[in-house]
Design a protein around this motif. Structure first.
Motif, PDB file in Angstrom:
ATOM      1  N   THR A  10       0.912  -1.458   0.046  1.00 47.20           N
ATOM      2  CA  THR A  10      -0.189  -0.066   0.014  1.00 47.20           C
ATOM      3  C   THR A  10       0.793   1.248   0.024  1.00 47.20           C
ATOM      4  O   THR A  10       0.499   2.034  -0.752  1.00 47.20           O
ATOM      5  CB  THR A  10      -0.955  -0.099   1.162  1.00 47.20           C
ATOM      6  N   GLY A  11       1.807   1.145   0.956  1.00 51.19           N
ATOM      7  CA  GLY A  11       2.871   2.470   0.839  1.00 51.19           C
ATOM      8  C   GLY A  11       3.553   2.711  -0.377  1.00 51.19           C
ATOM      9  O   GLY A  11       3.739   3.937  -1.193  1.00 51.19           O
ATOM     10  N   ILE A  12       3.826   1.359  -0.972  1.00 51.44           N
ATOM     11  CA  ILE A  12       4.887   1.710  -2.456  1.00 51.44           C
ATOM     12  C   ILE A  12       3.694   2.034  -3.474  1.00 51.44           C
ATOM     13  O   ILE A  12       4.088   3.104  -4.262  1.00 51.44           O
ATOM     14  CB  ILE A  12       5.519   0.358  -2.653  1.00 51.44           C
ATOM     15  N   GLY A  13       2.505   1.622  -3.340  1.00 47.96           N
ATOM     16  CA  GLY A  13       1.456   1.953  -4.529  1.00 47.96           C
ATOM     17  C   GLY A  13       1.156   3.419  -4.321  1.00 47.96           C
ATOM     18  O   GLY A  13       1.047   4.053  -5.391  1.00 47.96           O
ATOM     19  N   ALA A  14       0.896   3.910  -3.189  1.00 49.32           N
ATOM     20  CA  ALA A  14       0.567   5.142  -2.679  1.00 49.32           C
ATOM     21  C   ALA A  14       1.509   6.226  -3.295  1.00 49.32           C
ATOM     22  O   ALA A  14       1.257   7.238  -3.762  1.00 49.32           O
ATOM     23  CB  ALA A  14       0.175   5.507  -1.305  1.00 49.32           C
ATOM     24  N   THR A  15       2.740   5.875  -3.144  1.00 54.94           N
ATOM     25  CA  THR A  15       3.956   6.477  -3.465  1.00 54.94           C
ATOM     26  C   THR A  15       4.140   6.742  -4.727  1.00 54.94           C
ATOM     27  O   THR A  15       4.387   7.879  -5.552  1.00 54.94           O
ATOM     28  CB  THR A  15       5.244   6.162  -2.763  1.00 54.94           C
ATOM     29  N   GLY A  69      17.840   8.894  -2.179  1.00 55.92           N
ATOM     30  CA  GLY A  69      16.610   9.917  -2.218  1.00 55.92           C
ATOM     31  C   GLY A  69      15.582   9.127  -2.303  1.00 55.92           C
ATOM     32  O   GLY A  69      14.223   9.131  -1.738  1.00 55.92           O
ATOM     33  N   TRP A  70      15.707   8.214  -3.399  1.00 55.14           N
ATOM     34  CA  TRP A  70      14.504   7.357  -3.719  1.00 55.14           C
ATOM     35  C   TRP A  70      14.032   6.503  -2.878  1.00 55.14           C
ATOM     36  O   TRP A  70      12.871   6.327  -2.624  1.00 55.14           O
ATOM     37  CB  TRP A  70      14.646   6.913  -5.232  1.00 55.14           C
ATOM     38  N   GLY A  75      10.410   4.484   1.089  1.00 51.41           N
ATOM     39  CA  GLY A  75      10.395   3.948   2.579  1.00 51.41           C
ATOM     40  C   GLY A  75       9.350   4.879   3.390  1.00 51.41           C
ATOM     41  O   GLY A  75       8.831   4.356   4.262  1.00 51.41           O
ATOM     42  N   THR A  76       9.349   6.334   3.073  1.00 50.32           N
ATOM     43  CA  THR A  76       8.678   7.295   3.846  1.00 50.32           C
ATOM     44  C   THR A  76       7.195   6.896   3.450  1.00 50.32           C
ATOM     45  O   THR A  76       6.366   6.733   4.575  1.00 50.32           O
ATOM     46  CB  THR A  76       8.900   8.674   3.535  1.00 50.32           C
ATOM     47  N   GLY A  77       6.863   6.521   2.207  1.00 49.73           N
ATOM     48  CA  GLY A  77       5.438   6.185   1.858  1.00 49.73           C
ATOM     49  C   GLY A  77       4.958   4.917   2.646  1.00 49.73           C
ATOM     50  O   GLY A  77       3.766   4.813   3.059  1.00 49.73           O
ATOM     51  N   VAL A  78       5.974   3.998   2.714  1.00 48.25           N
ATOM     52  CA  VAL A  78       5.522   2.468   3.380  1.00 48.25           C
ATOM     53  C   VAL A  78       5.424   3.330   4.895  1.00 48.25           C
ATOM     54  O   VAL A  78       4.402   2.557   5.725  1.00 48.25           O
ATOM     55  CB  VAL A  78       6.815   1.706   3.479  1.00 48.25           C
ATOM     56  N   ALA A  79       6.255   3.836   5.682  1.00 47.73           N
ATOM     57  CA  ALA A  79       6.038   4.512   7.043  1.00 47.73           C
ATOM     58  C   ALA A  79       4.556   4.879   7.087  1.00 47.73           C
ATOM     59  O   ALA A  79       3.953   4.952   8.023  1.00 47.73           O
ATOM     60  CB  ALA A  79       7.232   5.264   7.453  1.00 47.73           C
ATOM     61  N   PHE A  80       4.343   5.825   6.166  1.00 47.48           N
ATOM     62  CA  PHE A  80       3.055   6.585   6.340  1.00 47.48           C
ATOM     63  C   PHE A  80       1.877   5.639   6.221  1.00 47.48           C
ATOM     64  O   PHE A  80       0.887   5.687   6.863  1.00 47.48           O
ATOM     65  CB  PHE A  80       3.005   7.664   5.142  1.00 47.48           C
ATOM     66  N   ALA A  81       1.969   4.474   5.305  1.00 47.36           N
ATOM     67  CA  ALA A  81       1.086   3.714   5.122  1.00 47.36           C
ATOM     68  C   ALA A  81       0.652   2.937   6.920  1.00 47.36           C
ATOM     69  O   ALA A  81      -0.253   2.894   7.039  1.00 47.36           O
ATOM     70  CB  ALA A  81       1.091   2.666   3.745  1.00 47.36           C
ATOM     71  N   PRO A 112       6.836  17.540   5.370  1.00 48.43           N
ATOM     72  CA  PRO A 112       7.691  18.457   4.451  1.00 48.43           C
ATOM     73  C   PRO A 112       7.660  20.011   5.113  1.00 48.43           C
ATOM     74  O   PRO A 112       8.678  20.515   4.997  1.00 48.43           O
ATOM     75  CB  PRO A 112       7.122  18.322   2.944  1.00 48.43           C
ATOM     76  N   PHE A 113       6.599  20.254   5.433  1.00 49.95           N
ATOM     77  CA  PHE A 113       6.151  21.503   5.971  1.00 49.95           C
ATOM     78  C   PHE A 113       7.212  21.813   7.307  1.00 49.95           C
ATOM     79  O   PHE A 113       7.861  22.757   7.402  1.00 49.95           O
ATOM     80  CB  PHE A 113       4.844  21.798   6.407  1.00 49.95           C
TER      81      PHE A 113
END
Length: 160
Positions: A10-15, A69-70, A75-81, A112-113
């Motif tokens: 899910t995190g990879i897909g959303a990213t 960076g990629w 990895g951030t997308g997965v952590a957010f999921a 990011p903010f």
């Protein structure tokens, strides 16, 4: 599919949905996508004790910064999921709902903010950029697209 694997996918897909949006945005509006090499440079300098820069592009390059960076981006997308599931519960994986995913995605704009942009020299919520309100709007839209991507990926996983 077990919950951990579902969260990772899910995190990879959303990213990936967010990255497709970046490509579409560039093609339609001429807005360049994020340069994840700069994220890698920022992270790379952290290992050397520097957490904040006046302008990350002026900082010394880090070997492998683009790949780093990629990796951090996905990895951030997965952590957010994982964060979404931690907040709403694992039942969401069985019945993905759009509103919680969208709300969570929009909420992730705080990262990011409050962390990335200040650390890379753009100021809190892009306050040091040439067009802060434009940058803020683009960040907000991009993170809403990420939230949509969370839901869309969860939905696709449930179909197959």
């Amino acid at each position: 599919m077990n919950a951990v694997l579902a969260i990772i996918v899910t995190g990879i897909g959303a990213t990936a949905v967010m990255d497709v949006w970046g490509a579409i945005r560039k093609r339609l509006f001429g807005i360049p996508p994020a340069d994840y090499a700069m994220v890698g440079r920022w992270i790379g300098h952290m290992t050397r004790g520097t957490f904040r820069h006046d302008r990350i592009a002026a900082a010394a390059p880090i070997p492998g910064e683009r790949a780093l960076g990629w990796i951090v981006h996905y990895g951030t997308g997965v952590a957010f999921a994982a964060g979404l599931i931690w907040i709403v519960g694992s039942e969401w994986l069985r019945q993905p709902a759009l509103i919680p995913a969208l709300a969570f995605g929009i909420g992730t704009v705080a990262a990011p903010f409050l962390l990335m942009q200040p650390g890379m020299g753009a100021g809190v919520a892009a306050s040091r950029t040439p067009k802060p309100w434009s940058a803020r709007l683009q960040s907000l839209i991009t993170h809403a697209v990420f939230g949509f991507g969370l839901w869309a990926t969860g939905w696709v996983l449930q179909q197959g």
